[in-house]
Design a protein around this motif. Structure first.
Motif, PDB file in Angstrom:
ATOM      1  N   THR A   1       0.828  -1.213   0.000  1.00 32.82           N
ATOM      2  CA  THR A   1       0.000   0.000   0.000  1.00 32.82           C
ATOM      3  C   THR A   1       0.857   1.255   0.000  1.00 32.82           C
ATOM      4  OG1 THR A   1      -0.289  -0.142   2.404  1.00 32.82           O
ATOM      5  CG2 THR A   1      -2.061  -1.040   1.010  1.00 32.82           C
ATOM      6  N   SER A   2       2.017   1.203   0.627  1.00 31.03           N
ATOM      7  CA  SER A   2       2.921   2.350   0.592  1.00 31.03           C
ATOM      8  C   SER A   2       3.360   2.628  -0.843  1.00 31.03           C
ATOM      9  CB  SER A   2       4.136   2.083   1.483  1.00 31.03           C
ATOM     10  OG  SER A   2       4.979   3.209   1.512  1.00 31.03           O
ATOM     11  N   LYS A   3       3.719   1.576  -1.553  1.00 33.25           N
ATOM     12  CA  LYS A   3       4.100   1.711  -2.964  1.00 33.25           C
ATOM     13  C   LYS A   3       2.919   2.232  -3.780  1.00 33.25           C
ATOM     14  CE  LYS A   3       5.865  -0.939  -6.849  1.00 33.25           C
ATOM     15  NZ  LYS A   3       6.190  -2.258  -7.372  1.00 33.25           N
ATOM     16  N   TRP A   4       1.727   1.683  -3.537  1.00 36.65           N
ATOM     17  CA  TRP A   4       0.522   2.101  -4.244  1.00 36.65           C
ATOM     18  C   TRP A   4       0.238   3.586  -4.025  1.00 36.65           C
ATOM     19  CZ3 TRP A   4      -4.272   4.061  -3.003  1.00 36.65           C
ATOM     20  CH2 TRP A   4      -5.274   3.952  -3.982  1.00 36.65           C
ATOM     21  N   MET A   5       0.358   4.054  -2.785  1.00 37.33           N
ATOM     22  CA  MET A   5       0.108   5.473  -2.478  1.00 37.33           C
ATOM     23  C   MET A   5       1.084   6.362  -3.260  1.00 37.33           C
ATOM     24  SD  MET A   5      -2.460   5.984  -0.301  1.00 37.33           S
ATOM     25  CE  MET A   5      -2.240   7.274   0.909  1.00 37.33           C
ATOM     26  N   LYS A   6       2.340   5.966  -3.319  1.00 31.49           N
ATOM     27  CA  LYS A   6       3.329   6.749  -4.072  1.00 31.49           C
ATOM     28  C   LYS A   6       2.992   6.777  -5.553  1.00 31.49           C
ATOM     29  CE  LYS A   6       6.851   5.984  -0.635  1.00 31.49           C
ATOM     30  NZ  LYS A   6       7.805   5.047  -0.118  1.00 31.49           N
ATOM     31  N   GLU A   7       2.533   5.649  -6.076  1.00 29.77           N
ATOM     32  CA  GLU A   7       2.135   5.589  -7.485  1.00 29.77           C
ATOM     33  C   GLU A   7       0.913   6.462  -7.767  1.00 29.77           C
ATOM     34  OE1 GLU A   7       1.542   1.398  -8.080  1.00 29.77           O
ATOM     35  OE2 GLU A   7       3.695   1.012  -8.291  1.00 29.77           O
ATOM     36  N   HIS A   8       0.156   6.776  -6.735  1.00 29.66           N
ATOM     37  CA  HIS A   8      -1.042   7.608  -6.884  1.00 29.66           C
ATOM     38  C   HIS A   8      -0.816   9.046  -6.415  1.00 29.66           C
ATOM     39  CE1 HIS A   8      -2.800   3.736  -7.720  1.00 29.66           C
ATOM     40  NE2 HIS A   8      -3.793   4.400  -8.285  1.00 29.66           N
ATOM     41  N   GLY A   9       0.445   9.476  -6.463  1.00 27.38           N
ATOM     42  CA  GLY A   9       0.764  10.886  -6.267  1.00 27.38           C
ATOM     43  C   GLY A   9       1.105  11.339  -4.865  1.00 27.38           C
ATOM     44  N   ILE A  10       1.093  10.434  -3.906  1.00 27.44           N
ATOM     45  CA  ILE A  10       1.455  10.831  -2.538  1.00 27.44           C
ATOM     46  C   ILE A  10       2.904  10.389  -2.340  1.00 27.44           C
ATOM     47  CG2 ILE A  10       0.833  10.724  -0.102  1.00 27.44           C
ATOM     48  CD1 ILE A  10      -2.023  10.016  -1.129  1.00 27.44           C
ATOM     49  N   ILE A  11       3.808  11.196  -2.873  1.00 28.21           N
ATOM     50  CA  ILE A  11       5.219  10.843  -3.035  1.00 28.21           C
ATOM     51  C   ILE A  11       5.908  10.508  -1.719  1.00 28.21           C
ATOM     52  CG2 ILE A  11       7.453  11.651  -3.930  1.00 28.21           C
ATOM     53  CD1 ILE A  11       5.217  11.158  -6.073  1.00 28.21           C
ATOM     54  N   LYS A  12       5.671  11.269  -0.688  1.00 31.56           N
ATOM     55  CA  LYS A  12       6.387  11.079   0.582  1.00 31.56           C
ATOM     56  C   LYS A  12       5.643  10.179   1.558  1.00 31.56           C
ATOM     57  CE  LYS A  12       8.941  15.334   0.217  1.00 31.56           C
ATOM     58  NZ  LYS A  12       9.472  16.486   0.905  1.00 31.56           N
ATOM     59  N   PHE A  13       4.781   9.327   1.053  1.00 33.01           N
ATOM     60  CA  PHE A  13       3.972   8.479   1.926  1.00 33.01           C
ATOM     61  C   PHE A  13       4.769   7.301   2.473  1.00 33.01           C
ATOM     62  CE2 PHE A  13       1.226   5.007   3.027  1.00 33.01           C
ATOM     63  CZ  PHE A  13       0.267   5.629   3.786  1.00 33.01           C
ATOM     64  N   THR A  14       4.681   7.090   3.781  1.00 37.48           N
ATOM     65  CA  THR A  14       5.200   5.876   4.419  1.00 37.48           C
ATOM     66  C   THR A  14       4.336   5.564   5.634  1.00 37.48           C
ATOM     67  OG1 THR A  14       6.776   7.134   5.776  1.00 37.48           O
ATOM     68  CG2 THR A  14       7.624   6.192   3.726  1.00 37.48           C
ATOM     69  N   TRP A  15       4.254   4.267   5.937  1.00 35.42           N
ATOM     70  CA  TRP A  15       3.601   3.833   7.168  1.00 35.42           C
ATOM     71  C   TRP A  15       4.635   3.799   8.281  1.00 35.42           C
ATOM     72  CZ3 TRP A  15      -1.413   3.895   6.927  1.00 35.42           C
ATOM     73  CH2 TRP A  15      -2.110   3.466   5.803  1.00 35.42           C
ATOM     74  N   GLN A  16       4.186   3.952   9.496  1.00 34.97           N
ATOM     75  CA  GLN A  16       5.058   3.796  10.648  1.00 34.97           C
ATOM     76  C   GLN A  16       5.651   2.391  10.655  1.00 34.97           C
ATOM     77  OE1 GLN A  16       1.452   3.679  13.507  1.00 34.97           O
ATOM     78  NE2 GLN A  16       3.117   2.745  14.621  1.00 34.97           N
ATOM     79  N   ILE A  17       6.729   2.209  11.392  1.00 36.78           N
ATOM     80  CA  ILE A  17       7.372   0.898  11.461  1.00 36.78           C
ATOM     81  C   ILE A  17       6.490  -0.109  12.193  1.00 36.78           C
ATOM     82  CG2 ILE A  17       9.344  -0.372  12.393  1.00 36.78           C
ATOM     83  CD1 ILE A  17      10.975   2.236  11.935  1.00 36.78           C
ATOM     84  N   GLY A  18       5.971   0.275  13.325  1.00 41.21           N
ATOM     85  CA  GLY A  18       5.193  -0.655  14.143  1.00 41.21           C
ATOM     86  C   GLY A  18       3.732  -0.724  13.748  1.00 41.21           C
TER      87      GLY A  18
END
Length: 143
Positions: free
Chosen positions: A72-89
């Motif tokens: 989903t992190s990769k998907w969000m970036k592909e959909h224009g939310i370039i700096k998107f990441t989920w927390q580690i935990g």
């Protein structure tokens, strides 16, 4: 086993926008399905997400969560939310069958719930209610 999983965006950044939320939920449901762990209910607010799903007997919880968050992190970036990441935990709570409807209702009401309660208060209340003794706040609340 029914699991209520909760995880947020890195730094609690409000990146889950209403206009992408349903598409994200649908994409995420597909990942759970591919992992033989069907999602029952999903809901998010701008900085975190709640998911109730049935954990596959063929996959460890950590593997399912890793795949969901990575994809989903990769998907969000592909959909224009370039700096998107989920927390580690992440938080994961096993749910008794007779409590599934209560958790579904809880997840459905997230937007209303978070008008009064912040994510940290909510999560730490769930930790107490579930008597989790090995909770490491430094791991969950990454900076």
């Amino acid at each position: 086993m029914y699991v209520h999983a909760i995880f947020g965006t890195t730094g609690r950044v409000n990146t889950i926008k209403p206009e992408i939320e349903e598409k994200l939920h649908s994409y995420m449901a597909g990942i759970f399905k591919n992992m033989n762990s069907p999602a029952i209910k999903k809901n998010s607010v701008p900085d975190h997400i709640h998911i109730l799903f049935k954990l596959s007997k063929n996959h460890a919880l950590a593997k399912v969560m890793e795949e969901v968050k990575k994809s989903t992190s990769k998907w969000m970036k592909e959909h224009g939310i370039i700096k998107f990441t989920w927390q580690i935990g992440y938080g994961a709570f096993s749910i008794q069958y007779n409590k599934v409807e209560i958790v579904i209702s809880y997840i459905e009401n997230q937007k209303e719930h978070h008008k009064e309660t912040c994510f940290k208060q909510e999560f730490e209340k769930l930790i107490k209610e579930n008597q989790m003794v090995d909770y490491n706040s430094n791991f969950f609340w990454d900076r």
